[in-house]
Design a protein around this motif. Structure first.
Motif, PDB file in Angstrom:
ATOM      1  N   GLY A  41       0.469  -1.159   0.589  1.00 32.44           N
ATOM      2  CA  GLY A  41       0.276  -0.261  -0.001  1.00 32.44           C
ATOM      3  C   GLY A  41       0.856   1.072  -0.008  1.00 32.44           C
ATOM      4  N   ARG A  42       2.123   1.061   0.056  1.00 31.00           N
ATOM      5  CA  ARG A  42       2.462   2.717  -0.020  1.00 31.00           C
ATOM      6  C   ARG A  42       3.558   3.201  -1.557  1.00 31.00           C
ATOM      7  N   PHE A  43       2.471   3.229  -1.952  1.00 35.28           N
ATOM      8  CA  PHE A  43       2.599   3.520  -3.080  1.00 35.28           C
ATOM      9  C   PHE A  43       1.513   5.471  -3.403  1.00 35.28           C
ATOM     10  N   ASP A  44       3.134   6.694  -3.976  1.00 30.76           N
ATOM     11  CA  ASP A  44       2.279   7.431  -3.519  1.00 30.76           C
ATOM     12  C   ASP A  44       1.420   7.867  -5.186  1.00 30.76           C
ATOM     13  N   PRO A  45       0.322   7.392  -6.048  1.00 31.09           N
ATOM     14  CA  PRO A  45      -0.169   8.376  -7.060  1.00 31.09           C
ATOM     15  C   PRO A  45       0.067   9.286  -7.437  1.00 31.09           C
ATOM     16  N   VAL A  46       1.108  10.606  -7.029  1.00 29.79           N
ATOM     17  CA  VAL A  46       1.587  11.334  -7.995  1.00 29.79           C
ATOM     18  C   VAL A  46       3.101  11.386  -7.638  1.00 29.79           C
ATOM     19  N   GLY A  47       3.523  10.209  -7.018  1.00 33.22           N
ATOM     20  CA  GLY A  47       4.733  10.032  -7.016  1.00 33.22           C
ATOM     21  C   GLY A  47       5.739   9.557  -7.965  1.00 33.22           C
ATOM     22  N   ARG A  48       7.101   9.546  -7.509  1.00 31.67           N
ATOM     23  CA  ARG A  48       8.068   8.968  -9.023  1.00 31.67           C
ATOM     24  C   ARG A  48       7.625   8.125  -9.222  1.00 31.67           C
ATOM     25  N   TYR A  49       7.062   7.028  -8.891  1.00 34.63           N
ATOM     26  CA  TYR A  49       7.049   5.630  -9.119  1.00 34.63           C
ATOM     27  C   TYR A  49       5.823   5.392 -10.307  1.00 34.63           C
ATOM     28  N   SER A  50       5.649   4.909 -11.525  1.00 32.74           N
ATOM     29  CA  SER A  50       4.298   4.392 -12.106  1.00 32.74           C
ATOM     30  C   SER A  50       3.999   3.505 -12.275  1.00 32.74           C
ATOM     31  N   ILE A  51       2.982   2.303 -12.702  1.00 32.28           N
ATOM     32  CA  ILE A  51       2.322   1.283 -12.440  1.00 32.28           C
ATOM     33  C   ILE A  51       2.802   0.342 -14.166  1.00 32.28           C
ATOM     34  N   ALA A  52       3.127  -0.306 -14.017  1.00 28.63           N
ATOM     35  CA  ALA A  52       3.737  -0.708 -16.465  1.00 28.63           C
ATOM     36  C   ALA A  52       3.626  -2.076 -16.073  1.00 28.63           C
ATOM     37  N   PRO A  53       3.188  -2.572 -17.095  1.00 28.27           N
ATOM     38  CA  PRO A  53       3.453  -4.394 -17.524  1.00 28.27           C
ATOM     39  C   PRO A  53       4.474  -4.302 -18.656  1.00 28.27           C
ATOM     40  N   ILE A  54       5.449  -5.378 -19.588  1.00 27.27           N
ATOM     41  CA  ILE A  54       5.598  -6.139 -19.740  1.00 27.27           C
ATOM     42  C   ILE A  54       5.742  -7.013 -20.697  1.00 27.27           C
ATOM     43  N   LEU A  55       5.243  -6.891 -22.355  1.00 23.62           N
ATOM     44  CA  LEU A  55       5.226  -8.514 -22.670  1.00 23.62           C
ATOM     45  C   LEU A  55       5.900  -8.688 -23.113  1.00 23.62           C
ATOM     46  N   PRO A  56       6.294 -10.314 -23.778  1.00 23.35           N
ATOM     47  CA  PRO A  56       7.030 -11.122 -24.390  1.00 23.35           C
ATOM     48  C   PRO A  56       7.596 -10.246 -25.341  1.00 23.35           C
ATOM     49  N   SER A  57       8.685 -10.532 -26.183  1.00 22.99           N
ATOM     50  CA  SER A  57       9.217  -9.933 -27.127  1.00 22.99           C
ATOM     51  C   SER A  57       8.125 -10.786 -28.598  1.00 22.99           C
ATOM     52  N   ALA A  58       8.339 -10.225 -29.367  1.00 26.47           N
ATOM     53  CA  ALA A  58       7.195 -10.398 -30.901  1.00 26.47           C
ATOM     54  C   ALA A  58       7.893 -12.439 -31.149  1.00 26.47           C
ATOM     55  N   GLU A  59       9.232 -12.445 -30.754  1.00 21.88           N
ATOM     56  CA  GLU A  59       9.557 -13.677 -31.107  1.00 21.88           C
ATOM     57  C   GLU A  59       8.799 -14.490 -30.447  1.00 21.88           C
ATOM     58  N   ALA A  60       8.973 -14.801 -29.529  1.00 17.74           N
ATOM     59  CA  ALA A  60       8.554 -15.145 -28.398  1.00 17.74           C
ATOM     60  C   ALA A  60       7.286 -15.751 -27.958  1.00 17.74           C
ATOM     61  N   TRP A  61       6.000 -14.270 -28.190  1.00 13.06           N
ATOM     62  CA  TRP A  61       5.130 -14.751 -28.169  1.00 13.06           C
ATOM     63  C   TRP A  61       4.285 -15.075 -29.755  1.00 13.06           C
ATOM     64  N   ALA A  62       5.375 -15.086 -30.634  1.00 17.68           N
ATOM     65  CA  ALA A  62       5.121 -16.345 -31.561  1.00 17.68           C
ATOM     66  C   ALA A  62       5.396 -17.714 -31.313  1.00 17.68           C
ATOM     67  N   ALA A  63       6.261 -18.250 -29.952  1.00 15.96           N
ATOM     68  CA  ALA A  63       6.278 -19.374 -29.830  1.00 15.96           C
ATOM     69  C   ALA A  63       5.247 -19.901 -28.891  1.00 15.96           C
ATOM     70  N   GLY A  64       4.165 -18.966 -28.191  1.00 14.57           N
ATOM     71  CA  GLY A  64       3.297 -19.186 -27.516  1.00 14.57           C
ATOM     72  C   GLY A  64       3.336 -18.583 -25.989  1.00 14.57           C
ATOM     73  N   ASP A  65       4.963 -17.923 -25.561  1.00 14.45           N
ATOM     74  CA  ASP A  65       4.700 -17.361 -24.285  1.00 14.45           C
ATOM     75  C   ASP A  65       3.687 -16.004 -24.543  1.00 14.45           C
ATOM     76  N   ARG A  66       3.252 -16.168 -23.350  1.00 10.55           N
ATOM     77  CA  ARG A  66       2.044 -15.179 -23.003  1.00 10.55           C
ATOM     78  C   ARG A  66       2.112 -14.490 -21.343  1.00 10.55           C
ATOM     79  N   THR A  67       3.049 -14.728 -21.462  1.00 10.76           N
ATOM     80  CA  THR A  67       3.769 -13.808 -19.578  1.00 10.76           C
ATOM     81  C   THR A  67       3.533 -12.560 -19.520  1.00 10.76           C
ATOM     82  N   MET A  68       2.498 -11.790 -19.373  1.00  8.06           N
ATOM     83  CA  MET A  68       3.119 -10.613 -18.782  1.00  8.06           C
ATOM     84  C   MET A  68       3.466 -10.047 -17.325  1.00  8.06           C
ATOM     85  N   LEU A  69       4.889  -8.896 -17.150  1.00  5.03           N
ATOM     86  CA  LEU A  69       4.902  -9.445 -15.790  1.00  5.03           C
ATOM     87  C   LEU A  69       4.833  -7.394 -15.964  1.00  5.03           C
TER      88      LEU A  69
END
Length: 342
Positions: free
Chosen positions: A145-173
């Motif tokens: 719960g220690r997150f300042d909504p107007v602070g220095r950090y933001s929430i974001a996702p990372i998806l696999p590379s295009a090649e990894a996605w095409a090979a079936g990797d569906r991991t989202m970090l």
């Protein structure tokens, strides 16, 4: 001693509260004027950003897979001047990194065929939706719960590379990152939950408020509205509970006045500059979210009730900067300084 009085900062904040959302609330101290007490106002904002690696909706082609990275791990990569991303790798969170993982999501288990075997990668709009649906809640839990909504950090996702996605990797970090005014991830050190989450500029930095009311640090030779004099850590001043805006103002008035004098060399230089000391304050949501620091700055309150445009640095004296394109006006004569005890 010079008589120092406090006046309301409401006029100079008109049109700028939203722009200064990173500071959440602001105050001003002007010992040249003879008005009443300062006031405070709050801003709004969000710290939920787009993809951590904004390429074509995927990680850079040819990088090592990141699917072994687990919650609590950190990632980093290089960003060239043209925005090209390379050298994507895991990193020690105590060293420089760009991303801290708060959750792992397998999109293959999404309750539809949207991310099936032959599905195309989600575009940026869909990634933003997935961030809201899948990243926000676990990230808040990860940070305790220690997150300042107007602070220095933001929430974001990372998806696999295009090649990894095409090979079936569906991991989202899912994770947190610090970004600059353009939304590019910046290097940080240490676990996010243990850091001061306040957005501050270093002393000597000049800050410009653009038409979208975003703040960005610029060379002082460029147009700006604020010149930073000090970073103030409020944690040791208020070790128990969330300080009120009034308590912060009461502490910061003299701190930022003295910071302005120290920054310009002597009190007479501050008077001759015609600039006013100015400071940020933290709302409860930011304090609870982990922000503890604010900036002292120098500004000029113009006749329209906002901040004038400055160019150059006040450290170079009256001839070293302009206010709305003009040299500083001659200040009125002052009463002679009295000796202490007189």
């Amino acid at each position: 001693m010079t008589t120092r009085t406090v006046r309301s900062a409401a006029a100079v904040r008109i049109g700028l509260v939203a722009a200064l959302a990173a500071a959440v609330a602001v105050g001003s101290y002007d010992y040249f004027s003879a008005a009443g007490s300062g006031t405070s106002a709050s801003g709004g904002g969000t710290s939920i950003s787009g993809p951590a690696v904004p390429t074509d909706g995927a990680n850079p082609t040819g990088v090592a897979p990141f699917t072994t990275a687990d919650v609590g791990s950190c990632l980093t990569w290089d960003i060239a001047a043209d925005g090209t991303v390379s050298n994507f790798q895991q990193a020690d969170c105590s060293a420089e990194h760009r991303f801290e993982i708060s959750a792992r999501e397998n999109l293959a288990t999404y309750p539809s065929s949207e991310f099936g075997t032959n599905a195309t990668m989600p575009d940026l709009t869909r990634q933003a939706q997935l961030r809201e649906e899948l990243c926000h809640t676990p990230t808040m839990r990860y940070l305790g719960g220690r997150f300042d909504p107007v602070g220095r950090y933001s929430i974001a996702p990372i998806l696999p590379s295009a090649e990894a996605w095409a090979a079936g990797d569906r991991t989202m970090l899912c994770g947190v990152q610090a970004t600059d005014a353009e939304g590019t991830s910046t290097l940080t050190v240490g676990a996010a939950a243990e850091q001061d989450q306040a957005v501050v500029a270093e002393p000597g930095a000049c800050v410009f408020v653009d038409e979208s009311r975003s703040l960005r640090t610029v060379d002082c030779a460029a147009d700006h509205q604020l010149e930073t004099t000090l970073v103030v850590d409020l944690a040791p001043v208020f070790p128990e509970g969330t300080p009120s805006i009034e308590d912060q103002d009461n502490h910061l008035r003299d701190v930022c006045f003295q910071a302005a004098i120290g920054y310009l060399g002597e009190e007479e230089n501050l008077y001759q500059s015609t600039l006013q000391p100015y400071w940020g304050t933290l709302q409860e949501v930011s304090w609870v979210g982990g922000s503890r620091s604010v900036n002292c700055s120098l500004v000029f309150a113009d006749a329209a009730g906002g901040f004038a445009t400055l160019n150059g640095t006040a450290r170079d004296g009256r001839g070293g900067f302009t206010i709305n394109g003009q040299p500083p006006a001659e200040p009125p004569p002052r009463n002679p300084l009295r000796e202490p005890g007189a």
